[in-house]
Design an enzyme around this catalytic site. Structure first.
Site, PDB file in Angstrom:
ATOM      1  N   LYS A 159      23.075  71.043  29.532  1.00 41.43           N
ATOM      2  CA  LYS A 159      24.068  72.004  30.214  1.00 41.43           C
ATOM      3  C   LYS A 159      24.484  73.310  29.720  1.00 41.43           C
ATOM      4  O   LYS A 159      24.469  74.300  30.049  1.00 41.43           O
ATOM      5  CB  LYS A 159      25.401  71.203  30.913  1.00 41.43           C
ATOM      6  CG  LYS A 159      25.922  71.997  31.860  1.00 41.43           C
ATOM      7  CD  LYS A 159      27.521  71.320  31.867  1.00 41.43           C
ATOM      8  CE  LYS A 159      28.206  71.686  30.771  1.00 41.43           C
ATOM      9  NZ  LYS A 159      29.964  71.296  30.906  1.00 41.43           N
ATOM     10  N   ASP A 177      27.620  70.813  35.899  1.00 39.67           N
ATOM     11  CA  ASP A 177      28.721  70.122  35.453  1.00 39.67           C
ATOM     12  C   ASP A 177      29.388  69.119  36.499  1.00 39.67           C
ATOM     13  O   ASP A 177      28.743  68.807  37.542  1.00 39.67           O
ATOM     14  CB  ASP A 177      29.824  71.078  35.047  1.00 39.67           C
ATOM     15  CG  ASP A 177      30.224  71.970  36.368  1.00 39.67           C
ATOM     16  OD1 ASP A 177      30.066  71.632  37.479  1.00 39.67           O
ATOM     17  OD2 ASP A 177      31.384  72.889  36.066  1.00 39.67           O
TER      18      ASP A 177
END
Length: 249
Positions: A159, A177
């Protein structure tokens, strides 16, 4: 000799066997009862992101930064923390340490003082110092521009790499997320059991013209509209297209 006569021992009355209780039929799997979500059509997906673009043509990430290095640090610090909380700590930090060398010169102990209001700050301070050292020793003090290289840095995962590649270098990546994961699953845009499944699903269906800003639109949508507990369906831009069976409009 007298003959001995033995009396026959009376047999016990047979005890009737208990009748076996009827076995309740097993309920059919709930999975079979649930109807498969109707897949989104390409036209519908284009309409969704056209609406997002019209409402917010140039969405910005909410983590404050001044260069790729400070963006990288901010994203590493944001794990299990809010952007607002990270920004509050990094405003002062980035005034004194906005390069890998300055961060190393600051040192781990002093860094902890700047970020002590952020969760897991001790581990994060250690990682930021270590990644700063690695940037200097292996990448000439510059943030690398490939996912694999960014992921090799202490404290940086997929991420983090996707956010940095997108925001710092304009790559068409999808950072998933908790908000993007929820929106992808709830709306039916890209259902998946893991962030990676949702990421790959979104990359597959979102037209290239929207990919630069797509993850920002989805993050903001999840943060302010498609809330975890009480989604604001009444003000949702895409409520007529959303596949969520529990939507309130």
């Amino acid at each position: 000799m007298a003959k001995i006569t033995r009396k026959p021992v009376p047999r016990k009355a047979a005890v009737p066997k208990k009748k076996a209780k009827p076995v309740a039929a097993k309920p059919k799997s709930s999975a079979k009862k649930l109807k498969a979500t109707k897949p989104w059509t390409p036209a519908e997906i284009r309409e969704v992101f056209s609406r997002f673009r019209k409402a917010n043509p140039e969405p910005k990430g909410e983590l404050e930064h001044v260069n790729p290095f400070t963006l990288l640090v901010a994203v590493v610090l944001s794990a299990q923390a809010t952007d607002a909380g990270v920004n509050k700590a990094t405003r002062a930090l980035f005034e004194v340490a906005d390069t890998p060398q300055k961060m190393l010169d600051l040192g781990e102990e002093s860094l902890r003082e700047y970020i002590k209001t952020i969760g897991l700050y001790r581990t994060k301070a250690k990682n930021v110092i270590a990644l700063s050292a690695k940037l200097l020793s292996e990448f000439g003090g510059q943030v690398p521009r490939t996912r694999a290289e960014i992921e090799s840095l202490p404290g940086a995962g997929r991420k983090t790499a996707n956010v940095v590649l997108n925001m710092a270098f304009g790559e068409h990546t999808m950072a998933v997320d908790t908000h993007v994961f929820r929106v992808g699953n709830r709306t039916g845009l890209a259902p998946g059991k893991t962030p990676l499944e949702v990421e790959l699903g979104l990359e597959k269906v979102i037209p290239a013209e929207f990919m630069l800003h797509a993850h920002h639109w989805l993050i903001l949508h999840g943060r302010y509209t498609c809330l975890a507990r009480k989604p604001r369906c009444e003000v949702c831009l895409i409520n007529d297209l959303c596949r969520w069976p529990e939507k309130t409009v």
